[in-house]
Design a protein around this motif. Structure first.
Motif, PDB file in Angstrom:
ATOM      1  N   TRP A 122       0.836  -1.215   0.000  1.00  0.00           N
ATOM      2  CA  TRP A 122       0.000   0.000   0.000  1.00  0.00           C
ATOM      3  C   TRP A 122       0.865   1.259   0.000  1.00  0.00           C
ATOM      4  O   TRP A 122       0.513   2.268  -0.628  1.00  0.00           O
ATOM      5  CB  TRP A 122      -0.938  -0.001   1.206  1.00  0.00           C
ATOM      6  CG  TRP A 122      -2.087  -0.944   1.043  1.00  0.00           C
ATOM      7  CD1 TRP A 122      -2.278  -2.127   1.677  1.00  0.00           C
ATOM      8  CD2 TRP A 122      -3.200  -0.779   0.158  1.00  0.00           C
ATOM      9  NE1 TRP A 122      -3.450  -2.721   1.252  1.00  0.00           N
ATOM     10  CE2 TRP A 122      -4.031  -1.919   0.328  1.00  0.00           C
ATOM     11  CE3 TRP A 122      -3.578   0.202  -0.753  1.00  0.00           C
ATOM     12  CZ2 TRP A 122      -5.223  -2.097  -0.391  1.00  0.00           C
ATOM     13  CZ3 TRP A 122      -4.765   0.038  -1.457  1.00  0.00           C
ATOM     14  CH2 TRP A 122      -5.563  -1.089  -1.276  1.00  0.00           C
ATOM     15  N   LEU A 123       1.989   1.229   0.706  1.00  0.00           N
ATOM     16  CA  LEU A 123       2.906   2.367   0.660  1.00  0.00           C
ATOM     17  C   LEU A 123       3.452   2.564  -0.747  1.00  0.00           C
ATOM     18  O   LEU A 123       3.622   3.696  -1.218  1.00  0.00           O
ATOM     19  CB  LEU A 123       4.058   2.153   1.654  1.00  0.00           C
ATOM     20  CG  LEU A 123       3.729   2.374   3.130  1.00  0.00           C
ATOM     21  CD1 LEU A 123       4.904   1.945   4.001  1.00  0.00           C
ATOM     22  CD2 LEU A 123       3.382   3.835   3.390  1.00  0.00           C
ATOM     23  N   SER A 124       3.739   1.462  -1.431  1.00  0.00           N
ATOM     24  CA  SER A 124       4.198   1.563  -2.815  1.00  0.00           C
ATOM     25  C   SER A 124       3.137   2.198  -3.699  1.00  0.00           C
ATOM     26  O   SER A 124       3.434   3.028  -4.566  1.00  0.00           O
ATOM     27  CB  SER A 124       4.559   0.171  -3.339  1.00  0.00           C
ATOM     28  OG  SER A 124       5.581  -0.412  -2.556  1.00  0.00           O
ATOM     29  N   SER A 125       1.883   1.798  -3.466  1.00  0.00           N
ATOM     30  CA  SER A 125       0.783   2.384  -4.234  1.00  0.00           C
ATOM     31  C   SER A 125       0.666   3.884  -3.968  1.00  0.00           C
ATOM     32  O   SER A 125       0.449   4.683  -4.888  1.00  0.00           O
ATOM     33  CB  SER A 125      -0.528   1.679  -3.874  1.00  0.00           C
ATOM     34  OG  SER A 125      -1.630   2.317  -4.492  1.00  0.00           O
ATOM     35  N   LEU A 126       0.826   4.285  -2.695  1.00  0.00           N
ATOM     36  CA  LEU A 126       0.735   5.703  -2.345  1.00  0.00           C
ATOM     37  C   LEU A 126       1.838   6.506  -3.021  1.00  0.00           C
ATOM     38  O   LEU A 126       1.603   7.606  -3.541  1.00  0.00           O
ATOM     39  CB  LEU A 126       0.817   5.855  -0.828  1.00  0.00           C
ATOM     40  CG  LEU A 126       0.842   7.289  -0.289  1.00  0.00           C
ATOM     41  CD1 LEU A 126      -0.455   8.004  -0.636  1.00  0.00           C
ATOM     42  CD2 LEU A 126       1.083   7.301   1.217  1.00  0.00           C
ATOM     43  N   ILE A 127       3.051   5.962  -3.042  1.00  0.00           N
ATOM     44  CA  ILE A 127       4.185   6.682  -3.615  1.00  0.00           C
ATOM     45  C   ILE A 127       4.065   6.788  -5.131  1.00  0.00           C
ATOM     46  O   ILE A 127       4.260   7.856  -5.715  1.00  0.00           O
ATOM     47  CB  ILE A 127       5.497   5.987  -3.222  1.00  0.00           C
ATOM     48  CG1 ILE A 127       5.774   6.198  -1.735  1.00  0.00           C
ATOM     49  CG2 ILE A 127       6.670   6.505  -4.051  1.00  0.00           C
ATOM     50  CD1 ILE A 127       6.959   5.427  -1.234  1.00  0.00           C
ATOM     51  N   ILE A 128       3.720   5.669  -5.775  1.00  0.00           N
ATOM     52  CA  ILE A 128       3.717   5.656  -7.245  1.00  0.00           C
ATOM     53  C   ILE A 128       2.446   6.284  -7.806  1.00  0.00           C
ATOM     54  O   ILE A 128       2.498   7.131  -8.708  1.00  0.00           O
ATOM     55  CB  ILE A 128       3.885   4.207  -7.748  1.00  0.00           C
ATOM     56  CG1 ILE A 128       5.254   3.671  -7.337  1.00  0.00           C
ATOM     57  CG2 ILE A 128       3.718   4.145  -9.268  1.00  0.00           C
ATOM     58  CD1 ILE A 128       5.478   2.213  -7.690  1.00  0.00           C
ATOM     59  N   ASN A 129       1.292   5.884  -7.281  1.00  0.00           N
ATOM     60  CA  ASN A 129       0.022   6.386  -7.813  1.00  0.00           C
ATOM     61  C   ASN A 129      -0.440   7.666  -7.137  1.00  0.00           C
ATOM     62  O   ASN A 129      -0.967   8.571  -7.792  1.00  0.00           O
ATOM     63  CB  ASN A 129      -1.078   5.321  -7.662  1.00  0.00           C
ATOM     64  CG  ASN A 129      -0.825   4.105  -8.531  1.00  0.00           C
ATOM     65  OD1 ASN A 129      -0.113   4.172  -9.519  1.00  0.00           O
ATOM     66  ND2 ASN A 129      -1.398   2.971  -8.147  1.00  0.00           N
ATOM     67  N   GLY A 130      -0.258   7.745  -5.801  1.00  0.00           N
ATOM     68  CA  GLY A 130      -0.748   8.917  -5.077  1.00  0.00           C
ATOM     69  C   GLY A 130       0.138  10.134  -5.267  1.00  0.00           C
ATOM     70  O   GLY A 130      -0.333  11.211  -5.656  1.00  0.00           O
ATOM     71  N   ILE A 131       1.419   9.977  -4.990  1.00  0.00           N
ATOM     72  CA  ILE A 131       2.347  11.106  -5.091  1.00  0.00           C
ATOM     73  C   ILE A 131       2.882  11.266  -6.507  1.00  0.00           C
ATOM     74  O   ILE A 131       3.219  12.366  -6.929  1.00  0.00           O
ATOM     75  CB  ILE A 131       3.505  10.919  -4.086  1.00  0.00           C
ATOM     76  CG1 ILE A 131       2.941  10.792  -2.665  1.00  0.00           C
ATOM     77  CG2 ILE A 131       4.494  12.070  -4.149  1.00  0.00           C
ATOM     78  CD1 ILE A 131       3.993  10.528  -1.619  1.00  0.00           C
ATOM     79  N   GLY A 132       2.975  10.142  -7.236  1.00  0.00           N
ATOM     80  CA  GLY A 132       3.506  10.198  -8.593  1.00  0.00           C
ATOM     81  C   GLY A 132       5.011  10.145  -8.652  1.00  0.00           C
ATOM     82  O   GLY A 132       5.620  10.551  -9.650  1.00  0.00           O
ATOM     83  N   ALA A 133       5.643   9.637  -7.598  1.00  0.00           N
ATOM     84  CA  ALA A 133       7.101   9.534  -7.580  1.00  0.00           C
ATOM     85  C   ALA A 133       7.545   8.282  -8.335  1.00  0.00           C
ATOM     86  O   ALA A 133       6.754   7.390  -8.627  1.00  0.00           O
ATOM     87  CB  ALA A 133       7.609   9.491  -6.141  1.00  0.00           C
ATOM     88  N   GLY A 134       8.836   8.212  -8.647  1.00  0.00           N
ATOM     89  CA  GLY A 134       9.383   7.061  -9.341  1.00  0.00           C
ATOM     90  C   GLY A 134       9.463   5.845  -8.437  1.00  0.00           C
ATOM     91  O   GLY A 134       9.397   5.945  -7.205  1.00  0.00           O
ATOM     92  N   TRP A 135       9.635   4.671  -9.068  1.00  0.00           N
ATOM     93  CA  TRP A 135       9.622   3.430  -8.293  1.00  0.00           C
ATOM     94  C   TRP A 135      10.807   3.334  -7.348  1.00  0.00           C
ATOM     95  O   TRP A 135      10.742   2.610  -6.341  1.00  0.00           O
ATOM     96  CB  TRP A 135       9.614   2.230  -9.236  1.00  0.00           C
ATOM     97  CG  TRP A 135      10.869   2.077 -10.069  1.00  0.00           C
ATOM     98  CD1 TRP A 135      11.066   2.569 -11.329  1.00  0.00           C
ATOM     99  CD2 TRP A 135      12.074   1.405  -9.711  1.00  0.00           C
ATOM    100  NE1 TRP A 135      12.321   2.245 -11.767  1.00  0.00           N
ATOM    101  CE2 TRP A 135      12.967   1.528 -10.803  1.00  0.00           C
ATOM    102  CE3 TRP A 135      12.491   0.707  -8.582  1.00  0.00           C
ATOM    103  CZ2 TRP A 135      14.248   0.991 -10.786  1.00  0.00           C
ATOM    104  CZ3 TRP A 135      13.773   0.168  -8.566  1.00  0.00           C
ATOM    105  CH2 TRP A 135      14.631   0.304  -9.653  1.00  0.00           C
ATOM    106  N   THR A 136      11.905   4.049  -7.618  1.00  0.00           N
ATOM    107  CA  THR A 136      13.064   3.960  -6.730  1.00  0.00           C
ATOM    108  C   THR A 136      12.753   4.495  -5.333  1.00  0.00           C
ATOM    109  O   THR A 136      13.397   4.098  -4.357  1.00  0.00           O
ATOM    110  CB  THR A 136      14.250   4.745  -7.312  1.00  0.00           C
ATOM    111  OG1 THR A 136      13.819   6.082  -7.629  1.00  0.00           O
ATOM    112  CG2 THR A 136      14.764   4.082  -8.581  1.00  0.00           C
TER     113      THR A 136
END
Length: 238
Positions: free
Chosen positions: A57-71
């Protein structure tokens, strides 16, 4: 880059291997009553499942919610690592073996050789062919590493794994059950992560939802299993 991914995975893998063994040793040290210890180990196992589910879920928040890169996914572990370090420094008792232990470096290297050889052979077998030289050589290295590990642990004054423990039928059975459980759990999560992403092309949120459905029962059943083991024989929940 692939190099960055390999490096990050290697660092997190080393940390996980250290945490898994040391945390269980601390639990065994500070909770001598095996009936109460069962509840602590159940909480320990449930926390692993919570971490696996929360990480997706944190990965989803970072990639989809914030729009940051996968790194930036790897940065999510930093606050938890710092919090864990602070809690360990304040609350974990010293559980160093009083009789003294030395680092079994040859045993660790032999075990590492066996694991790496076997994993490499299994991964590369479908592509290069199970009869190819590189795969057969990897299986040979894995076999040599396993034999070397057993010989070393049998003769070492301070072995990493005392083989005399396997004279206990209960210890051997519990070890086999744990190995089968982890093989099935980790293997399933690894294959499903590839299936959800590469085959079904799901979003990160979609993958997180499915992992939560898989891991959720693990969190809920932990205290139930501990209660059964406390009232009855641990054989039942195992």
């Amino acid at each position: 880059s692939i190099g960055l991914l390999w490096t990050a995975q290697a660092v997190t893998g080393l940390a996980a291997a250290t945490l898994m063994t040391s945390s269980l040793a601390v639990i065994a040290h500070i909770i001598p009553d095996h009936r109460v210890r069962g509840l602590a180990i159940a909480a320990w196992a449930s926390s692993l499942a919570v971490g696996l589910a929360a990480g997706s879920w944190l990965s989803s928040l970072i990639i989809n919610g914030i729009g940051a890169g996968w790194t930036w996914v790897f940065a999510t572990v930093l606050p938890f690592a710092l919090a864990g370090m602070a809690m360990a420094l304040r609350g974990v008792q010293d559980s160093t073996a009083r009789e003294g232990r030395s680092l079994d470096l040859p045993g660790q290297l032999a075990g590492l050789l066996a694991i790496v050889g076997l994993v490499f052979a299994v991964i590369e077998g479908p592509e290069h062919g199970w009869n190819s030289k590189v795969v057969l050589a990897s299986f040979t290295v894995a076999t040599a590493g396993l034999v070397g590990f057993v010989v070393r642990e049998w003769l070492a004054a301070s072995p990493m794994l005392d083989l005399r423990l396997f004279a206990s039928r209960e210890f051997t059975a519990a070890g086999v059950v744990a190995a089968l459980l982890m093989f099935g759990l980790i293997g399933t999560l690894f294959v499903l992560s590839l299936f959800f992403g590469a085959i079904q092309h799901l979003s990160v949120t979609g993958i997180a939802l499915r992992f939560t459905m898989i891991l959720g029962p693990t969190v809920l059943i932990g205290p139930v299993a501990a209660g059964l083991a406390r009232r009855h024989h641990p054989r039942l929940p195992m």
